[in-house]
Design a protein around this motif. Structure first.
Motif, PDB file in Angstrom:
ATOM      1  N   TRP A 291     -11.705   3.308  -4.724  1.00 38.30           N
ATOM      2  CA  TRP A 291     -12.094   2.755  -3.425  1.00 38.30           C
ATOM      3  C   TRP A 291     -10.807   2.565  -2.628  1.00 38.30           C
ATOM      4  CZ3 TRP A 291     -10.430  -1.983  -1.500  1.00 38.30           C
ATOM      5  CH2 TRP A 291     -11.060  -2.427  -0.342  1.00 38.30           C
ATOM      6  N   VAL A 292     -10.816   3.010  -1.357  1.00 36.35           N
ATOM      7  CA  VAL A 292      -9.641   2.903  -0.503  1.00 36.35           C
ATOM      8  C   VAL A 292     -10.060   2.354   0.848  1.00 36.35           C
ATOM      9  CG1 VAL A 292      -7.754   4.166   0.621  1.00 36.35           C
ATOM     10  CG2 VAL A 292      -8.580   4.907  -1.627  1.00 36.35           C
ATOM     11  N   ARG A 293      -9.258   1.452   1.392  1.00 34.59           N
ATOM     12  CA  ARG A 293      -9.500   0.951   2.751  1.00 34.59           C
ATOM     13  C   ARG A 293      -8.183   0.969   3.513  1.00 34.59           C
ATOM     14  NH1 ARG A 293     -10.430  -4.825   2.876  1.00 34.59           N
ATOM     15  NH2 ARG A 293      -8.337  -4.969   3.654  1.00 34.59           N
ATOM     16  N   LEU A 294      -8.202   1.586   4.706  1.00 31.09           N
ATOM     17  CA  LEU A 294      -7.051   1.539   5.602  1.00 31.09           C
ATOM     18  C   LEU A 294      -7.368   0.562   6.717  1.00 31.09           C
ATOM     19  CD1 LEU A 294      -5.922   5.257   5.970  1.00 31.09           C
ATOM     20  CD2 LEU A 294      -4.694   3.390   4.863  1.00 31.09           C
ATOM     21  N   ASP A 295      -6.473  -0.383   6.953  1.00 33.25           N
ATOM     22  CA  ASP A 295      -6.663  -1.367   8.010  1.00 33.25           C
ATOM     23  C   ASP A 295      -6.162  -0.851   9.354  1.00 33.25           C
ATOM     24  OD1 ASP A 295      -7.711  -3.226   6.169  1.00 33.25           O
ATOM     25  OD2 ASP A 295      -5.683  -3.787   5.568  1.00 33.25           O
ATOM     26  N   CYS A 296      -5.238   0.083   9.337  1.00 37.10           N
ATOM     27  CA  CYS A 296      -4.743   0.713  10.559  1.00 37.10           C
ATOM     28  C   CYS A 296      -4.244   2.106  10.182  1.00 37.10           C
ATOM     29  CB  CYS A 296      -3.654  -0.129  11.210  1.00 37.10           C
ATOM     30  SG  CYS A 296      -2.206  -0.394  10.187  1.00 37.10           S
ATOM     31  N   PRO A 297      -4.177   3.000  11.163  1.00 38.23           N
ATOM     32  CA  PRO A 297      -3.768   4.373  10.834  1.00 38.23           C
ATOM     33  C   PRO A 297      -2.312   4.457  10.389  1.00 38.23           C
ATOM     34  CG  PRO A 297      -4.304   4.159  13.181  1.00 38.23           C
ATOM     35  CD  PRO A 297      -4.512   2.821  12.559  1.00 38.23           C
ATOM     36  N   VAL A 298      -2.047   5.361   9.503  1.00 40.48           N
ATOM     37  CA  VAL A 298      -0.677   5.691   9.123  1.00 40.48           C
ATOM     38  C   VAL A 298      -0.270   6.845  10.029  1.00 40.48           C
ATOM     39  CG1 VAL A 298       0.817   6.484   7.262  1.00 40.48           C
ATOM     40  CG2 VAL A 298      -1.103   4.956   6.756  1.00 40.48           C
ATOM     41  N   LYS A 299       0.860   6.693  10.701  1.00 44.00           N
ATOM     42  CA  LYS A 299       1.288   7.667  11.713  1.00 44.00           C
ATOM     43  C   LYS A 299       2.254   8.685  11.119  1.00 44.00           C
ATOM     44  CE  LYS A 299       0.834   4.172  15.278  1.00 44.00           C
ATOM     45  NZ  LYS A 299       1.003   2.904  14.583  1.00 44.00           N
ATOM     46  N   TRP A 300       2.371   9.806  11.814  1.00 44.02           N
ATOM     47  CA  TRP A 300       3.289  10.862  11.425  1.00 44.02           C
ATOM     48  C   TRP A 300       4.690  10.282  11.280  1.00 44.02           C
ATOM     49  CZ3 TRP A 300       3.368  15.437   9.363  1.00 44.02           C
ATOM     50  CH2 TRP A 300       4.481  16.249   9.497  1.00 44.02           C
ATOM     51  N   LEU A 301       5.364  10.613  10.217  1.00 42.16           N
ATOM     52  CA  LEU A 301       6.714  10.192   9.865  1.00 42.16           C
ATOM     53  C   LEU A 301       6.824   8.738   9.406  1.00 42.16           C
ATOM     54  CD1 LEU A 301       8.903  12.078  12.516  1.00 42.16           C
ATOM     55  CD2 LEU A 301       8.348  12.767  10.176  1.00 42.16           C
ATOM     56  N   ASP A 302       5.702   7.998   9.318  1.00 39.06           N
ATOM     57  CA  ASP A 302       5.742   6.681   8.683  1.00 39.06           C
ATOM     58  C   ASP A 302       6.059   6.877   7.211  1.00 39.06           C
ATOM     59  OD1 ASP A 302       5.101   5.205  10.909  1.00 39.06           O
ATOM     60  OD2 ASP A 302       3.000   4.863  10.350  1.00 39.06           O
ATOM     61  N   THR A 303       6.838   5.974   6.647  1.00 37.99           N
ATOM     62  CA  THR A 303       7.096   5.990   5.218  1.00 37.99           C
ATOM     63  C   THR A 303       6.075   5.068   4.561  1.00 37.99           C
ATOM     64  OG1 THR A 303       9.439   6.396   5.553  1.00 37.99           O
ATOM     65  CG2 THR A 303       8.783   5.512   3.405  1.00 37.99           C
ATOM     66  N   LEU A 304       5.191   5.653   3.780  1.00 41.74           N
ATOM     67  CA  LEU A 304       4.132   4.908   3.100  1.00 41.74           C
ATOM     68  C   LEU A 304       4.609   4.544   1.704  1.00 41.74           C
ATOM     69  CD1 LEU A 304       1.162   3.924   3.310  1.00 41.74           C
ATOM     70  CD2 LEU A 304       0.522   6.067   2.205  1.00 41.74           C
ATOM     71  N   THR A 305       4.557   3.262   1.398  1.00 44.64           N
ATOM     72  CA  THR A 305       4.944   2.777   0.079  1.00 44.64           C
ATOM     73  C   THR A 305       3.705   2.262  -0.635  1.00 44.64           C
ATOM     74  OG1 THR A 305       7.105   2.120   0.917  1.00 44.64           O
ATOM     75  CG2 THR A 305       6.396   1.129  -1.160  1.00 44.64           C
ATOM     76  N   LEU A 306       3.522   2.667  -1.872  1.00 46.74           N
ATOM     77  CA  LEU A 306       2.425   2.168  -2.695  1.00 46.74           C
ATOM     78  C   LEU A 306       2.973   1.169  -3.695  1.00 46.74           C
ATOM     79  CD1 LEU A 306       0.673   4.719  -1.777  1.00 46.74           C
ATOM     80  CD2 LEU A 306      -0.305   4.461  -4.018  1.00 46.74           C
ATOM     81  N   ARG A 307       2.385  -0.005  -3.692  1.00 50.62           N
ATOM     82  CA  ARG A 307       2.706  -1.020  -4.699  1.00 50.62           C
ATOM     83  C   ARG A 307       1.485  -1.085  -5.608  1.00 50.62           C
ATOM     84  NH1 ARG A 307       4.104  -6.540  -2.105  1.00 50.62           N
ATOM     85  NH2 ARG A 307       1.989  -6.215  -1.411  1.00 50.62           N
ATOM     86  N   THR A 308       1.681  -0.973  -6.912  1.00 48.47           N
ATOM     87  CA  THR A 308       0.545  -0.889  -7.820  1.00 48.47           C
ATOM     88  C   THR A 308       0.763  -1.743  -9.059  1.00 48.47           C
ATOM     89  OG1 THR A 308      -0.909   0.624  -9.041  1.00 48.47           O
ATOM     90  CG2 THR A 308       1.423   1.217  -8.914  1.00 48.47           C
ATOM     91  N   TRP A 309      -0.335  -2.240  -9.606  1.00 47.79           N
ATOM     92  CA  TRP A 309      -0.330  -3.057 -10.819  1.00 47.79           C
ATOM     93  C   TRP A 309      -1.710  -2.994 -11.448  1.00 47.79           C
ATOM     94  CZ3 TRP A 309      -0.497  -4.597  -5.880  1.00 47.79           C
ATOM     95  CH2 TRP A 309      -1.530  -5.443  -5.482  1.00 47.79           C
ATOM     96  N   HIS A 310      -1.805  -3.360 -12.712  1.00 54.17           N
ATOM     97  CA  HIS A 310      -3.107  -3.318 -13.376  1.00 54.17           C
ATOM     98  C   HIS A 310      -3.579  -4.731 -13.693  1.00 54.17           C
ATOM     99  CE1 HIS A 310      -1.791  -4.227 -17.475  1.00 54.17           C
ATOM    100  NE2 HIS A 310      -0.734  -3.500 -17.205  1.00 54.17           N
ATOM    101  N   ARG A 311      -4.876  -4.828 -13.915  1.00 50.03           N
ATOM    102  CA  ARG A 311      -5.494  -6.132 -14.222  1.00 50.03           C
ATOM    103  C   ARG A 311      -5.636  -6.359 -15.720  1.00 50.03           C
ATOM    104  NH1 ARG A 311     -10.767  -6.021 -10.265  1.00 50.03           N
ATOM    105  NH2 ARG A 311      -9.728  -4.994  -8.515  1.00 50.03           N
ATOM    106  N   GLY A 312      -5.243  -5.393 -16.516  1.00 48.16           N
ATOM    107  CA  GLY A 312      -5.482  -5.472 -17.951  1.00 48.16           C
ATOM    108  C   GLY A 312      -6.798  -4.789 -18.280  1.00 48.16           C
ATOM    109  N   GLY A 313      -7.041  -4.571 -19.546  1.00 42.85           N
ATOM    110  CA  GLY A 313      -8.250  -3.879 -19.957  1.00 42.85           C
ATOM    111  C   GLY A 313      -9.316  -4.829 -20.467  1.00 42.85           C
ATOM    112  N   LYS A 314     -10.559  -4.512 -20.161  1.00 48.43           N
ATOM    113  CA  LYS A 314     -11.691  -5.280 -20.674  1.00 48.43           C
ATOM    114  C   LYS A 314     -12.795  -4.285 -21.000  1.00 48.43           C
ATOM    115  CE  LYS A 314     -14.777  -9.087 -19.618  1.00 48.43           C
ATOM    116  NZ  LYS A 314     -15.259 -10.012 -18.606  1.00 48.43           N
ATOM    117  N   GLY A 315     -13.231  -4.296 -22.253  1.00 46.45           N
ATOM    118  CA  GLY A 315     -14.204  -3.289 -22.668  1.00 46.45           C
ATOM    119  C   GLY A 315     -13.572  -1.911 -22.562  1.00 46.45           C
ATOM    120  N   VAL A 316     -14.279  -0.977 -21.964  1.00 47.99           N
ATOM    121  CA  VAL A 316     -13.741   0.377 -21.834  1.00 47.99           C
ATOM    122  C   VAL A 316     -13.066   0.610 -20.485  1.00 47.99           C
ATOM    123  CG1 VAL A 316     -15.418   1.332 -23.464  1.00 47.99           C
ATOM    124  CG2 VAL A 316     -15.933   1.362 -21.014  1.00 47.99           C
TER     125      VAL A 316
END
Length: 137
Positions: free
Chosen positions: A15-40
């Motif tokens: 699932w992805v949501r953009l709150d505003c457009p990313v413009k040409w030549l913008d540097t997009l940084t992704l910050r990511t982390w996990h919640r841990g595993g539960k079940g499968v």
């Protein structure tokens, strides 16, 4: 993961949501982390940022299928050291991803033949094509 547990990473939903457009030549940084595993299931959360401003977010749901048995690794029964060691303490998002269920009164809008250039070496449609199919319809 394959050598130690006999499993591979498989993305099941995103699932992805953009709150505003990313413009040409913008540097997009992704910050990511996990919640841990539960079940499968294992959730991975993302913030999409331009500079210091968050411009969107995403949530992905992963599973770890065993290549031989095709069964999903149950992370509650079999803790995976590599996953537990990679927690970074960021607060988890609350978004959960559920299975999609078709509407009972859905109507066929279009039939389409799969084309060779839309497939990978296993004959599967590349996931990047699904959005194109929706837009074309």
């Amino acid at each position: 993961m394959l050598a130690r547990y006999g499993v591979v990473w498989m993305l099941t939903r995103i699932w992805v949501r953009l709150d505003c457009p990313v413009k040409w030549l913008d540097t997009l940084t992704l910050r990511t982390w996990h919640r841990g595993g539960k079940g499968v299931f294992l959730y991975r959360d993302y913030d999409l940022c331009v500079g210091q401003e968050r411009v969107g977010e995403a949530v992905a749901l992963w599973v770890l299928p065993n290549l031989e048995t095709k069964r999903m690794l149950n992370l509650t029964q079999t803790p995976v050291q590599e996953i537990e060691a990679s927690a970074n303490g960021l607060p988890p998002k609350t978004k959960t991803l559920r299975a999609l269920h078709p509407k009972k009164n859905a109507a066929l809008i279009e039939s389409r033949l799969m084309r060779y250039s839309e497939t990978d070496v296993n004959g599967h449609i590349n996931n990047t094509k699904y959005a194109d199919f929706c837009c074309d319809t």
